[in-house]
Design a protein around this motif. Structure first.
Motif, PDB file in Angstrom:
ATOM      1  N   UNK A 159       0.944  -1.345   0.004  1.00  0.00           N
ATOM      2  CA  UNK A 159       0.083   0.032  -0.173  1.00  0.00           C
ATOM      3  C   UNK A 159       0.922   1.372   0.022  1.00  0.00           C
ATOM      4  N   UNK A 160       1.963   1.160   0.889  1.00  0.00           N
ATOM      5  CA  UNK A 160       2.810   2.421   0.795  1.00  0.00           C
ATOM      6  C   UNK A 160       3.489   2.519  -0.629  1.00  0.00           C
ATOM      7  N   UNK A 161       3.938   1.510  -1.065  1.00  0.00           N
ATOM      8  CA  UNK A 161       4.610   1.591  -2.229  1.00  0.00           C
ATOM      9  C   UNK A 161       3.540   1.969  -3.456  1.00  0.00           C
ATOM     10  N   UNK A 162       2.237   1.671  -3.479  1.00  0.00           N
ATOM     11  CA  UNK A 162       1.559   1.994  -4.483  1.00  0.00           C
ATOM     12  C   UNK A 162       1.181   3.312  -4.160  1.00  0.00           C
ATOM     13  N   UNK A 163       0.985   4.077  -3.056  1.00  0.00           N
ATOM     14  CA  UNK A 163       0.784   5.347  -2.604  1.00  0.00           C
ATOM     15  C   UNK A 163       2.012   6.387  -3.401  1.00  0.00           C
ATOM     16  N   UNK A 164       3.052   5.790  -3.054  1.00  0.00           N
ATOM     17  CA  UNK A 164       4.258   6.567  -3.558  1.00  0.00           C
ATOM     18  C   UNK A 164       4.169   6.903  -4.976  1.00  0.00           C
ATOM     19  N   UNK A 165       3.306   6.328  -5.804  1.00  0.00           N
ATOM     20  CA  UNK A 165       3.163   6.460  -7.286  1.00  0.00           C
ATOM     21  C   UNK A 165       2.758   7.749  -7.377  1.00  0.00           C
ATOM     22  N   UNK A 166       1.849   8.491  -6.440  1.00  0.00           N
ATOM     23  CA  UNK A 166       1.248   9.844  -6.526  1.00  0.00           C
ATOM     24  C   UNK A 166       2.393  10.771  -6.577  1.00  0.00           C
ATOM     25  N   UNK A 167       3.721  10.762  -6.199  1.00  0.00           N
ATOM     26  CA  UNK A 167       4.737  11.562  -6.034  1.00  0.00           C
ATOM     27  C   UNK A 167       4.971  12.144  -7.754  1.00  0.00           C
ATOM     28  N   UNK A 168       4.639  11.037  -8.581  1.00  0.00           N
ATOM     29  CA  UNK A 168       4.841  11.380  -9.996  1.00  0.00           C
ATOM     30  C   UNK A 168       3.910  12.438 -10.540  1.00  0.00           C
ATOM     31  N   UNK A 169       2.904  12.813  -9.858  1.00  0.00           N
ATOM     32  CA  UNK A 169       2.086  13.793 -10.494  1.00  0.00           C
ATOM     33  C   UNK A 169       2.162  14.944  -9.427  1.00  0.00           C
ATOM     34  N   UNK A 170       3.253  15.064  -8.612  1.00  0.00           N
ATOM     35  CA  UNK A 170       3.476  16.403  -7.843  1.00  0.00           C
ATOM     36  C   UNK A 170       4.434  17.045  -8.903  1.00  0.00           C
ATOM     37  N   UNK A 171       4.070  18.239  -9.268  1.00  0.00           N
ATOM     38  CA  UNK A 171       5.067  19.154 -10.186  1.00  0.00           C
ATOM     39  C   UNK A 171       5.514  20.177  -9.417  1.00  0.00           C
ATOM     40  N   UNK A 172       6.832  20.478  -9.699  1.00  0.00           N
ATOM     41  CA  UNK A 172       7.847  21.478  -9.210  1.00  0.00           C
ATOM     42  C   UNK A 172       7.605  22.690 -10.051  1.00  0.00           C
ATOM     43  N   UNK A 173       8.191  23.923  -9.465  1.00  0.00           N
ATOM     44  CA  UNK A 173       8.611  25.134 -10.394  1.00  0.00           C
ATOM     45  C   UNK A 173       9.576  25.074 -11.378  1.00  0.00           C
ATOM     46  N   UNK A 174      10.510  24.030 -11.019  1.00  0.00           N
ATOM     47  CA  UNK A 174      11.668  23.789 -11.891  1.00  0.00           C
ATOM     48  C   UNK A 174      11.124  23.012 -13.396  1.00  0.00           C
ATOM     49  N   UNK A 175      12.002  23.360 -14.468  1.00  0.00           N
ATOM     50  CA  UNK A 175      11.768  22.779 -15.841  1.00  0.00           C
ATOM     51  C   UNK A 175      12.874  21.827 -15.944  1.00  0.00           C
ATOM     52  N   UNK A 176      12.348  21.060 -17.143  1.00  0.00           N
ATOM     53  CA  UNK A 176      13.635  20.115 -17.321  1.00  0.00           C
ATOM     54  C   UNK A 176      14.730  20.894 -18.107  1.00  0.00           C
TER      55      UNK A 176
END
Length: 386
Positions: A200-217
């Motif tokens: 459950x923790x490992x699946x929940x961690x997938x949500x970090x991939x949808x948190x976007x930062x102010x920095x750009x590639x």
């Protein structure tokens, strides 16, 4: 030293391109394809959290390092889905050539070390490599099966992989994962065990991939997300560890950076140059840490939260260096992409010195010395206050 550091930074800049390599798998919310950088971060997290399954003689920290590197060759070769007709011998040759070229960007001693570790992973014969490979074959199954409404075509790929493909050996190598995957496939109740108590923790961690930062590639194509950022600064810390002001346990730094932004799943990212109520943000992050690490078995949850808290406190040599690396990555990206967040927030050079330069000098002064003349030139060219 300048030439060596420039070569190291050059390699890290090229590594940014892994964030643009799309995989066949999608995020758990089905919103978009997963990229190979955030996938590598997630696999490293699996390696840390599933440490009880590593087996005798396995160095989980070496496995984490392998997983940070394992897909870098896809910058040149691309991702190759297992269900597609592929000349795998040709892929292997292309990947070996890509590994030599990419790791060859580093100073010779690091180039040899990284290439050896990548080659060890590919050979899949040592205990560390077998553990890392096992997770690389396991995690994509649950990337499909843990979705609320998995794609039917992806489910069939998982079924074939489990029954007749590369993942079939998990029935003996990792029976807990195999059994649970089969239960999810058949929509039958799975047993609760040491694996499912961490899933459950490992699946929940997938949500970090949808948190976007102010920095750009670096190529300025989009905003960076916090999962791929975490992967990249782990690579930064590893490559640049010799530049720390104090000797550090690099593996401990990598573990901290692996975890450091997880709280953003609940608390969001707050740009360093934005207007932030730091007391309110700290309260949100502490509550997020309580919830997220609370998804793990109690002893492990307490241990990982303690590591996260050590990073936040920035008092130990490892945390001080980790904070320096966390701060230095975005300026390097902004120098490449035309100013990025500096333009968005109308940042002045004195503000950058105070907000970024201070923690970087505290943990890795050589990095700030290397950056300073480039920053002055960039801010002058962009017409930003100096």
């Amino acid at each position: 030293m300048t030439a060596r550091l420039s070569a190291q930074i050059g390699f890290l800049k090229v590594a940014d391109r892994l964030k643009s390599v799309e995989r066949a798998n999608v995020l758990l919310d089905l919103s978009r394809p997963e990229n190979s950088a955030e996938h590598s971060w997630h696999l490293a997290l699996w390696a840390l959290v599933l440490e009880p399954f590593a087996g005798a003689g396995v160095s989980v920290d070496r496995a984490i390092r392998m997983l940070l590197l394992h897909d870098l060759v896809e910058i040149e070769t691309g991702d190759h889905p297992i269900h597609e007709e592929t000349d795998w011998d040709a892929v292997a040759r292309a990947e070996r050539a890509a590994a030599r070229r990419l790791f060859g960007l580093l100073p010779p001693d690091q180039a040899a070390m990284f290439l050896d570790l990548w080659t060890e992973f590919e050979a899949d014969t040592t205990p560390d490599a077998r553990y890392a490979k096992m997770l690389d074959r396991c995690q994509p199954l649950f990337q499909v099966l843990c979705a609320d409404a998995p794609r039917s075509d992806h489910v069939e790929v998982v079924r074939e992989n489990l029954l007749n493909g590369r993942a079939a050996y998990l029935s003996s190598a990792f029976p807990e994962a195999f059994t649970h995957a089969m239960a999810l496939l058949e929509n039958t109740p799975g047993q609760q065990d040491a694996f499912t108590s961490r899933l459950l923790f490992l699946a929940e961690a997938d949500k970090l991939k949808s948190v976007f930062r102010a920095s750009r590639l670096l190529d300025d194509s989009r905003f960076e997300n916090s999962a791929e950022h975490s992967w990249h600064i782990m690579l930064y810390a590893w490559v640049l560890s010799e530049h720390g002001v104090h000797p550090v346990d690099t593996d401990r730094v990598l573990r901290m950076l692996l975890l450091h932004d997880l709280v953003e799943i609940d608390a969001g990212d707050n740009p360093i140059h934005g207007n932030v109520d730091h007391a309110a943000q700290d309260a949100l992050e502490q509550a997020a840490a309580e919830r997220l690490f609370g998804l793990l078995p109690p002893e492990q949850g307490v241990s990982l939260r303690s590591l996260w808290q050590e990073f936040e406190a920035a008092e130990t040599p490892e945390a001080i260096f980790g904070k320096a690396v966390d701060r230095v990555q975005t300026p390097i990206a902004n120098l490449e992409n035309g100013g990025g967040s500096w333009i968005s927030y109308r940042v002045s050079l004195p503000q950058l010195e105070a907000r970024v330069g201070r923690p970087v000098r505290r943990g890795a002064p050589d990095l700030w010395t290397w950056l300073q003349p480039q920053l002055l030139d960039c801010f002058t060219r962009l017409g930003l206050p100096v």
